[in-house]
Every structure is written in C-alpha cells, then in structure tokens.
Write an enzyme that holds these catalytic residues in place. Sequence first.
Site, mmCIF file in Angstrom:
data_model
loop_
_atom_site.group_PDB
_atom_site.id
_atom_site.type_symbol
_atom_site.label_atom_id
_atom_site.label_comp_id
_atom_site.label_asym_id
_atom_site.label_seq_id
_atom_site.Cartn_x
_atom_site.Cartn_y
_atom_site.Cartn_z
ATOM 1 C CG HIS A 58 -37.354 52.325 17.032
ATOM 2 N ND1 HIS A 58 -36.564 53.360 16.614
ATOM 3 C CD2 HIS A 58 -36.486 51.320 17.366
ATOM 4 C CE1 HIS A 58 -35.285 53.021 16.706
ATOM 5 N NE2 HIS A 58 -35.217 51.781 17.168
ATOM 6 C CD GLU B 255 -37.585 55.815 14.515
ATOM 7 O OE1 GLU B 255 -37.449 55.799 15.764
ATOM 8 O OE2 GLU B 255 -37.122 54.918 13.783
ATOM 9 N NE ARG C 95 -30.454 53.680 15.447
ATOM 10 C CZ ARG C 95 -30.911 52.925 16.422
ATOM 11 N NH1 ARG C 95 -31.855 52.024 16.171
ATOM 12 N NH2 ARG C 95 -30.450 53.049 17.653
#
Length: 344
Positions: free
Chosen positions: A310, A290, A261
């Site tokens: 991601h 993000e 994360r």
Amino acid sequence: MSETLRVVAAGDHFVLPELIERAVSAAVGDRPAEVRPLTLGWPLEPFGPVAEVTEASDAEDAMIEALAGAQVLVTQMGPVTERVLAASPDLRLVVVCRGGPVNVNLDAAKTRDVRVCFTPGRNAAATAEFTVGMMLAALRRIPQAHEPLAGRGSWEGAAYYTYEQSGLELEDLPVGLVGYGAVGSRVARVLCAFGAQVMVYDPYVHHHEIHGLRLSSLDDLLRRSRVISLHARLTAETRGLIGARELGLLPRGSVVVNVARGPLLDEGALCDALESGRLSAAALDTYEREPLPADSRLPGLRDRVVLTPHLGGASRAVAEKAAAIAALEVGRWVRGEPLAHCLT
C-alpha cells in the site's frame, strides 16, 4: 489580542506533526496559535477499525489527552470516535489529511457541531505515477528478473527475452481503466503518451468529459482490454466489482492492476485465474485484508505477481500537500470563510 487558537497536530511517521505545525502557523497568520504535536504509529503500526470508525490508529486515549482544551484537530489516522468527541467538548474543527474522513464518526461530529474537512487530491499524482510503474513492472517482468540477479547473481532472468516469456509493451496495447477520477484521468494521460489504446468505464462520467477516449460498458471494456487498472472508490456498489465472472471476460493472458482499494477485486478469483494461466500477471498495492494475512495465496504466485504494501501515495510531496491543504482549511475557519472541503 485574539484568543489563542489551540490546535492538535496528530501526525504520524508520514504526515509528520512538524509539517502540520509549520503549515498551520503559516495559514492562521497573525492569530496566536498553540500547536500541540502528537505522533501516531502509522505506517510502522498498521491501521484498522477502532470502535465505530475504520482505517485509524488505535490511539483513542492518546487523542483524548492531547485534545484537552483544543478547538482544532488536524490528523491523518487519529480515531475521531464517539468516545473521543464526547471527551473533547472544546473541539470545533477536524481536518483529516486524506481523501475521505473514514476515521471520523461524522454523525457524532454533526451532533456536537464539529465541522469535518478532508484533503482531496493530495495523492492523485503520486498514485497515478505508481500505477503506471506497477503496470510496467508486471508487463515486463521487472521484479522477477531483478530477484535472481540481485539476490544470487544469477542471469536466469534472461529467459524473459525468449518469445514465450517476454512481456507486453504499452504502445498500441488495449488498456481499460475502471474509474476516471483524479487518479484514473492522470493514468490515462500517461498511457496515451506511451501510445496505449485507452478505454474507460465510469458510470458517472460522460463522453465530453474524457477528452476523446473510448467510453465503454464494463463488460465491453473487459472483453477488449489486455490490461485493466482499477481506479474506482470503494463503496457498497463497487465492493467485489471485479470477480470471477468479470475476470473470465478478459482475453487470456491479460494483466490486472489494482492500486486503488483491495476489496474492489475478489482476491480468491484472481488467484484462481493466475494459477490456471488465464491471467498472465497481476500488480497489487492494496488487498482485501491489510496487512496481507499469513494464509494469503498471493505470495505463492511470486512469478506472476508484483506486490507492494500500500505504497501508492507514499511520496514526500503527498505528505507536504496534505498538511498544506489541511492548514488552508484551518485558516479559512479562523477567518470565518467558507470551508472548501467540508462534510459537516
């Protein structure tokens, strides 16, 4: 004949509604079931906060319409907010195809007697493999060598064969893992196969649980590691776990990998350490914000960073596993059996 079970398969472009539908149909057996598909925009449209929940698709109205008369919802990114729950009085079970139901208002669900389940472990293998790939890419400068050759036909990447610019190999390399859960433990096994010297920091793990690996304090791990890889869950305690002080403890020229994360890591401090040369490289799949904002400093460090959007859990097997694990919970609920991964 039993009453028809009405299920909403609120999938997206990764966990496809048809994957959920097939898995649920197999899991409920002879129970008549009507599965209503709904396709949300992720990952072609980014997730974000929706009302009081996080990491969800902005689709409350579509969810409310689809859930009319439904008893079960299976979703990955669908926002299960107070508003959605209030508008769905027949809903009794929500299964989230993720490692945690961050897109569900758990208090509101509990108040309305809606059970909430999740699907732990569905992406552990994929994320572990991706982590090792990112680590190797950063250590051996693979993207930096690829770009000039593929983009311009230039052989300039051969400079990475000079002693000064050549990378590190995993064999005998001290690697520190911050977190030893489902992903971190898999990464450790792979790194040991490469011959790396693996150390672990995880305050919730005891010596007998790490199979002979060195268990360390965080500061000691940082001082000894040439590479650190983050595998902790994001909590109030772990947010900003690796900041300027911690990066300063690493040996000069170390590498940082984060496929967990983004907010575990202070990006500003990381950029400072990369710009100063204190760190030689970083490989990141997750970020404090993000999508990566336009003013991020990271793309400007392209000769020292490996950046991916991601993708750690992006394998077809993950989508199939998530749908299958979720459907098993629906089957248990239909048969009145204990739920395996339930929070409310």
